[in-house]
Design an enzyme around this catalytic site. Structure first.
Site, PDB file in Angstrom:
ATOM      1  N   LYS A  67      68.878 -52.422  -4.988  1.00  0.00           N
ATOM      2  CA  LYS A  67      68.606 -53.152  -3.894  1.00  0.00           C
ATOM      3  C   LYS A  67      67.545 -54.364  -4.181  1.00  0.00           C
ATOM      4  O   LYS A  67      67.975 -55.609  -4.036  1.00  0.00           O
ATOM      5  CB  LYS A  67      68.008 -52.414  -2.767  1.00  0.00           C
ATOM      6  CG  LYS A  67      68.971 -51.334  -2.146  1.00  0.00           C
ATOM      7  CD  LYS A  67      68.066 -50.373  -0.933  1.00  0.00           C
ATOM      8  CE  LYS A  67      66.954 -49.682  -1.360  1.00  0.00           C
ATOM      9  NZ  LYS A  67      67.274 -48.659  -2.221  1.00  0.00           N
ATOM     10  N   THR A  68      66.621 -54.312  -4.968  1.00  0.00           N
ATOM     11  CA  THR A  68      65.779 -55.413  -5.448  1.00  0.00           C
ATOM     12  C   THR A  68      66.331 -56.012  -6.119  1.00  0.00           C
ATOM     13  O   THR A  68      66.470 -57.406  -6.353  1.00  0.00           O
ATOM     14  CB  THR A  68      64.368 -54.579  -5.940  1.00  0.00           C
ATOM     15  OG1 THR A  68      63.633 -53.753  -5.169  1.00  0.00           O
ATOM     16  CG2 THR A  68      63.509 -55.548  -6.430  1.00  0.00           C
ATOM     17  N   ASP A 112      60.349 -55.318   0.577  1.00  0.00           N
ATOM     18  CA  ASP A 112      60.779 -53.659   0.270  1.00  0.00           C
ATOM     19  C   ASP A 112      60.198 -52.799   1.557  1.00  0.00           C
ATOM     20  O   ASP A 112      59.162 -53.049   1.963  1.00  0.00           O
ATOM     21  CB  ASP A 112      60.170 -53.643  -1.117  1.00  0.00           C
ATOM     22  CG  ASP A 112      61.274 -52.281  -1.771  1.00  0.00           C
ATOM     23  OD1 ASP A 112      62.236 -52.047  -1.328  1.00  0.00           O
ATOM     24  OD2 ASP A 112      60.736 -51.714  -3.043  1.00  0.00           O
ATOM     25  N   THR A 161      64.898 -47.285   2.195  1.00  0.00           N
ATOM     26  CA  THR A 161      65.585 -46.002   1.592  1.00  0.00           C
ATOM     27  C   THR A 161      65.670 -45.118   3.053  1.00  0.00           C
ATOM     28  O   THR A 161      66.234 -44.137   2.989  1.00  0.00           O
ATOM     29  CB  THR A 161      64.624 -45.462   0.722  1.00  0.00           C
ATOM     30  OG1 THR A 161      63.300 -45.023   1.229  1.00  0.00           O
ATOM     31  CG2 THR A 161      64.389 -46.076  -0.572  1.00  0.00           C
ATOM     32  N   ARG A 220      68.618 -46.778 -12.253  1.00  0.00           N
ATOM     33  CA  ARG A 220      67.205 -46.820 -12.835  1.00  0.00           C
ATOM     34  C   ARG A 220      67.001 -45.414 -13.654  1.00  0.00           C
ATOM     35  O   ARG A 220      66.501 -45.598 -14.656  1.00  0.00           O
ATOM     36  CB  ARG A 220      66.319 -46.811 -11.557  1.00  0.00           C
ATOM     37  CG  ARG A 220      64.757 -47.013 -12.006  1.00  0.00           C
ATOM     38  CD  ARG A 220      63.888 -46.873 -10.906  1.00  0.00           C
ATOM     39  NE  ARG A 220      63.994 -48.054 -10.162  1.00  0.00           N
ATOM     40  CZ  ARG A 220      63.620 -48.036  -8.615  1.00  0.00           C
ATOM     41  NH1 ARG A 220      63.236 -47.102  -8.334  1.00  0.00           N
ATOM     42  NH2 ARG A 220      63.951 -49.217  -8.018  1.00  0.00           N
TER      43      ARG A 220
END
Length: 340
Positions: A67-68, A112, A161, A220
């Site tokens: 997302k980032t 975020d 999230t 990640r």
């Protein structure tokens, strides 16, 4: 992962910096999430043709899925400044005002964990998103008055999230909403191949495949495991990460064939052995395994549910028959297991 630190969900600035070196900067380099990329490329092209900022963008999904990274890609594709922050860092309305008033026209403002915004800040954000203005109170008491302060047109990208915790008024103000899914093994293989190339790592195709299938569907984690395998290969004196290196490395890190780490298995064992397969509430389960409720719900639980190992019911968490088989335990279906 407690003990090794390989997949600890807690924020690690050094790890985050290493992760940043692997992040793509254009949509063409972003692996996976094909539907999101296809639609977003159209929206970006249209906005650029109109010389307008992209509509506000709402990104939802578990941690580690990009997302980032996608927010950075959007800023790069739009040729815009990127101003990142997180909702907990915005403690007072003046914190938000300070950022918004320093934006340049067309800037991408990224928040975020946007579900954690405080109500007063969220209300200020409504007006900024719709009218590109801020309501600001000058003075105190009877002489206080409200003035509208203009802010440059910008694109807000909110990531979360926990999409269900974002208020309906805030969610409705985003023109584009996109939900991230876990990656499949083929997509993670592309992620690993690109990362290995950037890091100068040589890895065998079968070793890469094993890493892809044990990375919990999360880029990640795949990148972190790749770096750890590089360490194991280096110490073993191997120039190429082969299947033996990955198999031994995963064993040392206590990662099994499904990508479960030790705490994942502890969660499943607690449900099965201490609560007869469930149901059990999140807080009780978190205390039992010695983990925070937020980490349990945000990091561990989504993948366990996605993998079909636990189920959420109105009465609590329940271990599925697949969880029993994976742990080598016999499932009898007794004691109210899997009752919905």
């Amino acid at each position: 992962m407690r003990g090794s630190g390989t997949m600890d969900p807690a924020f690690d600035p050094a790890e985050d910096e290493r992760e940043a070196s692997l992040r793509p900067h254009v949509l063409g380099e972003f692996q996976g999430q094909a539907r999101i990329k296809e639609n977003l490329s159209i929206f970006i092209e249209a906005a650029k043709a109109r010389t307008e900022p992209l509509d506000h963008l709402f990104l939802m999904g578990p941690p580690g899925l990009g997302k980032t990274t996608l927010a950075l890609v959007v800023a790069s594709e739009m040729g815009a400044d990127f101003k990142p922050t997180s909702a907990p860092a915005l403690e007072k309305p003046k914190d938000l005002a300070g950022i918004l008033t320093t934006l340049r026209p067309g800037s991408v403002f990224f928040i975020d964990e946007i579900h954690r915004l405080k109500p007063a800040i969220e209300e200020m954000l409504y007006i900024a998103m719709e009218d590109f203005e801020l309501d600001w109170i000058i003075g105190q008491g009877p002489s206080a008055r409200t003035v509208r302060v203009p802010v440059p047109p910008f694109t807000l990208i909110g990531a979360t999230t926990k999409a269900g915790m974002v208020s309906a008024p805030l969610a409705s103000r985003f023109g584009i909403s996109m939900r991230f899914d876990y990656y499949d093994a083929d997509e993670l293989g592309l992620v690993l191949g690109r990362s290995a190339s950037i890091l100068g790592i040589r890895i065998a195709s079968d070793a890469m495949r094993l890493l892809a299938t044990t990375s919990r569907g999360t880029p990640r984690i795949a990148n972190r495991l790749l770096r750890r395998m590089r360490d194991f290969a280096q110490v073993a004196g191997k120039e190429v990460i082969d299947l033996d290196v990955v198999a031994e490395g995963l064993s040392r890190l206590e990662v099994d064939a499904l990508g479960l780490e030790r705490l994942d298995r502890d969660i499943l064992k607690a449900i099965i052995m201490k609560y007869s397969g469930g149901p059990v509430g999140a807080e009780t389960l978190a205390i039992t395994v010695g983990e925070g409720v937020d980490s349990l719900e945000d990091y561990y639980e989504p993948f366990l549910i996605q993998a079909g190992l636990i189920a959420r019911t109105p009465r609590g968490r329940v271990a599925t028959p697949f969880a029993y088989r994976h742990l080598g335990m016999e499932y009898s279906g007794e004691n109210g297991r899997l009752q919905f």
